[in-house]
Design a protein around this motif. Structure first.
Motif, PDB file in Angstrom:
ATOM      1  N   ALA A  86       0.239  -1.476  -4.288  1.00 53.42           N
ATOM      2  CA  ALA A  86       0.894  -2.188  -3.187  1.00 53.42           C
ATOM      3  C   ALA A  86      -0.025  -2.386  -1.992  1.00 53.42           C
ATOM      4  O   ALA A  86      -0.003  -3.439  -1.341  1.00 53.42           O
ATOM      5  N   SER A  87      -0.846  -1.401  -1.677  1.00 55.83           N
ATOM      6  CA  SER A  87      -1.699  -1.494  -0.491  1.00 55.83           C
ATOM      7  C   SER A  87      -2.914  -2.378  -0.692  1.00 55.83           C
ATOM      8  O   SER A  87      -3.494  -2.885   0.274  1.00 55.83           O
ATOM      9  N   GLN A 145      -3.010  -5.200  -2.728  1.00 55.03           N
ATOM     10  CA  GLN A 145      -2.686  -6.575  -3.043  1.00 55.03           C
ATOM     11  C   GLN A 145      -2.546  -7.413  -1.789  1.00 55.03           C
ATOM     12  O   GLN A 145      -2.351  -6.898  -0.683  1.00 55.03           O
ATOM     13  N   GLU A 146      -2.617  -8.742  -1.974  1.00 52.59           N
ATOM     14  CA  GLU A 146      -2.400  -9.637  -0.848  1.00 52.59           C
ATOM     15  C   GLU A 146      -0.948  -9.599  -0.392  1.00 52.59           C
ATOM     16  O   GLU A 146      -0.656  -9.766   0.785  1.00 52.59           O
ATOM     17  N   THR A 147      -0.037  -9.377  -1.331  1.00 50.64           N
ATOM     18  CA  THR A 147       1.384  -9.283  -1.004  1.00 50.64           C
ATOM     19  C   THR A 147       1.720  -7.841  -0.623  1.00 50.64           C
ATOM     20  O   THR A 147       2.293  -7.093  -1.416  1.00 50.64           O
ATOM     21  N   CYS A 148       1.365  -7.467   0.582  1.00 44.07           N
ATOM     22  CA  CYS A 148       1.509  -6.074   1.024  1.00 44.07           C
ATOM     23  C   CYS A 148       2.491  -5.929   2.181  1.00 44.07           C
ATOM     24  O   CYS A 148       2.446  -4.939   2.910  1.00 44.07           O
ATOM     25  N   ALA A 149       3.365  -6.909   2.380  1.00 43.33           N
ATOM     26  CA  ALA A 149       4.304  -6.832   3.501  1.00 43.33           C
ATOM     27  C   ALA A 149       5.233  -5.630   3.375  1.00 43.33           C
ATOM     28  O   ALA A 149       5.529  -4.956   4.367  1.00 43.33           O
ATOM     29  N   THR A 150       5.698  -5.341   2.156  1.00 46.00           N
ATOM     30  CA  THR A 150       6.589  -4.199   1.965  1.00 46.00           C
ATOM     31  C   THR A 150       5.861  -2.890   2.218  1.00 46.00           C
ATOM     32  O   THR A 150       6.429  -1.954   2.810  1.00 46.00           O
ATOM     33  N   VAL A 185       6.690   6.447   4.178  1.00 45.55           N
ATOM     34  CA  VAL A 185       6.782   6.816   2.760  1.00 45.55           C
ATOM     35  C   VAL A 185       5.800   6.029   1.893  1.00 45.55           C
ATOM     36  O   VAL A 185       5.363   6.517   0.846  1.00 45.55           O
ATOM     37  N   SER A 186       5.447   4.821   2.302  1.00 40.51           N
ATOM     38  CA  SER A 186       4.537   4.023   1.467  1.00 40.51           C
ATOM     39  C   SER A 186       3.132   4.610   1.421  1.00 40.51           C
ATOM     40  O   SER A 186       2.348   4.257   0.533  1.00 40.51           O
ATOM     41  N   ARG A 187       2.799   5.495   2.357  1.00 37.86           N
ATOM     42  CA  ARG A 187       1.473   6.114   2.386  1.00 37.86           C
ATOM     43  C   ARG A 187       1.474   7.516   1.775  1.00 37.86           C
ATOM     44  O   ARG A 187       0.482   8.243   1.887  1.00 37.86           O
ATOM     45  N   HIS A 188       2.565   7.891   1.145  1.00 42.34           N
ATOM     46  CA  HIS A 188       2.628   9.221   0.542  1.00 42.34           C
ATOM     47  C   HIS A 188       1.601   9.324  -0.589  1.00 42.34           C
ATOM     48  O   HIS A 188       1.544   8.458  -1.480  1.00 42.34           O
TER      49      HIS A 188
END
Length: 396
Positions: free
Chosen positions: A359-360, A362-367, A379-382
């Protein structure tokens, strides 16, 4: 809530980057990723700073103190509901509906009365019902109408690719966050988009218009305040006129036969988490994983309840929180709601784990950026997300 009168749409396409790093309008991205290149890349002018926005009010206010464990449970035998927590958590996985969705009318005979009470309490606490008398009937309806929300396969029309779809959805997520819409609006918008792509003949040139129309229709159903149509056109760099937007809206409504009903997987996730007494960290992690599923085209073949259950299971695996007897018993009870076999849920968990790992980058990383803020407990950086696939290999 929603605001209108935005001055510069190009600055709104990526709110998390500096002004000189923001990307070109979506039409350029779509043409770059799609199989048909009908337009030349659009030259990006220097954009002004995006307007400040107030932090939206959190949709998850409950903070249960009970923790959960890393044990993966996919089913629950009614006969074992009186056993101890440690015993019921090793019960063999079973299907809640052994005879398919046709057996929903007798669902009340398949689950313990305690589960019915917990479901009614959870729906009431989540403000999803006004009268608790109809809570169980509403839950049965949510479970029974799911088949119309999935697809037999993940195939897109020939002129689109999974990358094109992911770029469009990432843009919708950014616009949704900018307008401070409710989370249910986002899931309904993607649901309408998935159906519209298969019901309408839409060219690549009008893909962004279709995405905006689906978000606008979802907002009409879920929101109390709406942006002006001219403001929506400005978000698309005035590539489309108000007349084109309203005409596309009529086409979508006719293609869907004015059916905007949808039980989003987010509701099932919050319901499971409330019954299982999950901690706030587990809930935010599961919400992050569930939103990542919107970008994965292969997830459209699964039921909302399956996506929610898999996201919550994977969140528990990643966080590895210390178990408590009360939490274990509650999780066994919540697991009885899952629809589908253990291999199905494991397959979804593998998809979500792969999406979280990349996720981090990719170009589509808005989420990823959205759930890296302190409000979402970052939580996305866990670090556990990097090893999620390894944890799942134990159960494969």
């Amino acid at each position: 809530m929603a605001r209108t009168g935005f001055c510069d749409s190009k600055a709104l396409l990526d709110l998390h980057k500096k002004a000189d790093e923001r990307r070109a309008p979506l039409r350029t991205w779509t043409n770059a990723c799609g199989p048909i290149d009908r337009f030349q890349p659009v030259e990006v002018e220097e954009s002004r700073t995006a307007p400040d926005k107030m932090e939206p009010e959190s949709r998850w206010e409950r903070r249960p103190s009970t923790h959960t464990s890393e044990v993966l449970i996919m089913g629950f035998h009614e006969d074992s509901r009186t056993c101890k927590a440690a015993d019921c958590c090793v019960a063999a996985p079973v299907l809640l509906y052994p005879h398919g969705m046709q057996g929903l009318h007798s669902l009340h005979t398949l689950v313990p009365s305690l589960l019915k009470h917990e479901v009614e309490m959870a729906l009431e606490n989540l403000d999803l019902i006004w009268d608790r008398t109809y809570a169980w009937d509403m839950f049965l309806d949510m479970m029974g109408t799911q088949m119309q929300y999935s697809f037999p396969n993940a195939d897109l029309p020939r002129q689109f690719t999974d990358a094109t779809r992911a770029i469009l959805i990432e843009w919708i997520i950014q616009v949704h966050e900018l307008l401070q819409f409710q989370e249910e609006t986002l899931y309904l918008a993607i649901h309408l988009l998935n159906h519209s792509l298969r019901q309408l003949k839409v060219s690549v040139a009008n893909l962004q218009l279709l995405g905006m129309v689906c978000l606008f229709l979802a907002a009409k159903k879920e929101e109390s305040l709406l942006p002006e149509v001219s403001a929506l056109c400005s978000l698309m760099d005035h590539t489309y006129t108000k007349h084109q937007l309203l005409r596309m809206e009529r086409k979508v409504l006719c293609a869907l036969k004015f059916d905007l009903s949808f039980s989003p997987p987010l509701h099932f996730l919050l319901l499971f988490a409330s019954v299982a007494r999950c901690s706030a960290t587990v809930v935010w992690m599961a919400r992050y994983l569930l939103e990542l599923s919107l970008l994965e085209a292969q997830c459209v073949v699964f039921l909302p309840v399956q996506l929610a259950g898999a996201a919550l299971c994977l969140a528990r695996q990643v966080l590895q929180e210390c178990p408590t007897p009360e939490g274990e018993a509650a999780w066994c009870l919540a697991s009885s709601i899952h629809v589908g076999s253990e291999p199905t849920l494991l397959r979804i968990m593998h998809i979500l784990a792969g999406a979280a790992a990349k996720a981090s980058s990719q170009e589509t990383c808005a989420t990823f950026i959205k759930y890296s803020s302190p409000k979402t407990l970052q939580v996305s950086r866990h670090p556990g997300l990097n090893n999620a696939a390894g944890l799942l290999s134990v159960y494969s």
